[in-house]
Design a protein around this motif. Structure first.
Motif, short mmCIF file in Angstrom:
data_model
loop_
_atom_site.label_atom_id
_atom_site.label_comp_id
_atom_site.label_asym_id
_atom_site.label_seq_id
_atom_site.Cartn_x
_atom_site.Cartn_y
_atom_site.Cartn_z
N TRP A 172 34.38 55.45 36.75
CA TRP A 172 35.85 55.45 36.81
C TRP A 172 36.35 54.56 37.95
O TRP A 172 37.25 53.72 37.76
N THR A 173 35.75 54.72 39.11
CA THR A 173 36.19 53.95 40.28
C THR A 173 35.99 52.46 40.07
O THR A 173 36.85 51.64 40.44
N GLN A 174 34.87 52.09 39.49
CA GLN A 174 34.61 50.67 39.26
C GLN A 174 35.60 50.09 38.26
O GLN A 174 36.08 48.95 38.43
N ASP A 175 35.93 50.86 37.22
CA ASP A 175 36.91 50.38 36.25
C ASP A 175 38.28 50.20 36.90
O ASP A 175 38.97 49.18 36.69
N VAL A 176 38.72 51.20 37.68
CA VAL A 176 40.02 51.12 38.34
C VAL A 176 40.06 49.94 39.31
O VAL A 176 41.05 49.19 39.37
N SER A 177 38.99 49.76 40.08
CA SER A 177 38.95 48.66 41.04
C SER A 177 39.02 47.31 40.33
O SER A 177 39.76 46.41 40.75
N ARG A 178 38.27 47.19 39.26
CA ARG A 178 38.25 45.92 38.53
C ARG A 178 39.62 45.64 37.88
O ARG A 178 40.16 44.53 37.96
N ASN A 179 40.21 46.67 37.26
CA ASN A 179 41.52 46.49 36.59
C ASN A 179 42.64 46.25 37.61
O ASN A 179 43.57 45.48 37.36
#
Length: 510
Positions: A172-179
């Motif tokens: 989740w954190t990686q997706d949020v950071s990337r987006n």
């Protein structure tokens, strides 16, 4: 006048005993030869009777008795050789290697013996194998109930749950950071609200969506107000101070917007790093727990199925298994006994190979230089007439000061299990000499009063009793150093009959 009795002549008891023994021995030999003669005579009569009419019975003659020709020479009629089992052989010249015979000892193959102890403390729940049992690698020897094992498995189960949570959170954190980073870059290009809505509606942004969109909306509103007042001011409709105020608001919103972009972008990058670290840490804890249990003998398949709810009490069970194929040669464990890592419960040894340990004296050290990697022959009193092979793999480098010997080690195949550790054996250390010598079979040699004798055939029915001096031996052949020469014909079988005749003559001569 009284007549005095004639003095009696006393005969020594030893003389009488010798005479009786000699008489009995001669009588026994004559009886055997008489039976042989009668048997031969009966056979001849039956053969003759089948082809001719019966004749008057001729008077029987006593069988021919071996006679002594001169001292050291015996006569033994040729017709009696078959019955006595006499066979002749010729002395030949053959090369023989020098052989030193030393005593060795059969020991365990030290590379294939395991003294087994539990790696954790616990209570013995079951002993699976008895003393002397042959086991295969991986066979369960003892089952131990250990709280330490139970706690280790519980720790593994708990850390696996935490690892699953860390993995989901990290995704989740990686997706949020990337987006978020993608949205920040898009906002810097001053997109329309419709483009933002269509491009990021389905993407995970968390709380950053609200903050970034709100800041961008405020900036857009301030920009629109500034542009409108600037147009009106140029037309003289709006006072200049309102335009100045609108520009100030726009600049403030722009600064706030840029600060939000930088802060959120940096925070998300930092959060992504923290999340990656947390996930790696959780994975490491699981890996450490698994490695710790594997060191105790558990397989990955055992660890994959760890479940406290399903296993219950079995969670604390620890099985001690055989490390390789072998035999239980020692056992010191009982049911319900408490054991610790210092407690040796069993010893497993692979007896398919054994070591032969030999302490070689200094005078034989020259033989060792040629033995490294070579084969040696072994004989054991338990297996008379049989020879075993072993291959030398170590010759020592240091002479023991007390015994003046140097250690040699050889490995022997023992798949048939006949060489028992602890057994003493005779080891033949081959030398380097191959000189030809007069050689006779060992069966030709007879012992008498500590001397080695052979019977040499002189021709016809005459045999010479000859003392010989022996040298080296190899297999069933013996070197004759003195007493015989090449070409002499000697008795190789049946010599006992001639020796019996010789002893009978010696006894009768007394």
């Amino acid at each position: 006048m009284p007549v005095s009795p004639a003095p009696s002549r006393s005969v020594p008891v030893s003389r009488v005993r010798s005479f009786l023994v000699g008489s009995l021995f001669v009588a026994a030999v004559l009886a055997v030869m008489t039976v042989i003669g009668l048997k031969s005579d009966s056979t001849n009569r039956l053969a003759a009777g089948s082809s001719a009419a019966p004749k008057a019975e001729e008077p029987r003659t006593a069988p021919v008795r071996p006679e002594q020709d001169r001292e050291g020479v015996l006569r033994f009629p040729e017709e009696g050789w078959t019955g006595a089992g006499i066979e002749l052989g010729e002395v030949v010249q053959e090369p023989l290697r020098d052989v030193a015979r030393v005593t060795g000892k059969v020991t365990l193959n030290e590379d294939r013996v395991a003294h087994i102890s539990p790696l954790v403390a616990g209570r013995v729940e079951k002993v699976h194998v008895p003393l002397g049992q042959h086991v295969r690698a991986g066979d369960v020897l003892v089952t131990v109930e250990s709280p330490e094992i139970g706690n280790a498995k519980l720790g593994l189960y708990r850390n696996r749950l935490l690892n699953q949570f860390a993995r989901v959170k990290d995704e989740w954190t990686q997706d949020v950071s990337r987006n978020t980073h993608e949205l920040v870059e898009s906002l810097r290009g001053n997109p329309s609200m419709d483009d933002l809505s269509s491009g990021f509606r389905e993407k995970k942004l968390g709380k950053n969506r609200e903050q970034l969109i709100a800041a961008y909306t405020n900036l857009r509103k301030a920009r629109v107000d500034r542009d409108r007042l600037e147009t009106l001011s140029q037309q003289g409709i709006t006072p200049g101070k309102e335009l100045i105020a609108a520009k100030a608001v726009h600049d403030a919103e722009l600064a706030s917007f840029q600060a939000i972009l930088e802060t959120i972008d940096q925070e998300e990058h930092y959060n992504a790093l923290l999340s990656t670290h947390a996930r790696q840490e959780a994975e490491t804890r699981v890996a450490v727990d698994e490695a710790s249990l594997k060191l105790l003998g558990f397989q990955q398949s055992d660890l994959d199925s760890v479940d406290p709810v399903k296993e219950g009490k079995d969670l604390s069970r620890y099985q001690i298994v055989a490390p390789f194929d072998g035999t239980i040669i020692a056992k010191d464990v009982a049911l319900l006994e408490r054991v610790t890592p210092e407690h040796e419960v069993m010893t497993v040894a692979d007896l398919s190979t054994v070591w032969i340990k030999v302490d070689v004296f200094e005078q034989h050290l020259a033989l060792l230089s040629a033995l490294e990697g070579g084969a040696i022959e072994i004989t054991a009193a338990a297996w008379p007439g049989e020879t075993f092979q072993a291959r030398v793999f170590h010759t020592g480098e240091i002479v023991d000061e007390a015994s003046r010997t140097i250690g040699m080690r050889a490995m022997a195949d023992n798949r048939d299990g006949r060489l028992k550790p602890g057994m003493f054996v005779e080891v033949a250390l081959p030398g380097t000499s191959n000189m030809a010598s007069a050689v006779v079979p060992a069966s030709a040699l007879l012992e008498h009063q500590g001397k080695s004798l052979v019977f040499v055939h002189l021709g016809g029915d005459r045999f010479d009793v000859r003392e010989v001096r022996l040298g080296r031996g190899q297999g069933d052949r013996r070197e004759v150093v003195a007493g015989l020469k090449e070409g002499d014909k000697v008795v190789v079988k049946g010599g006992f009959a001639l020796k019996s005749r010789m002893l009978a003559d010696l006894l009768s001569g007394d």
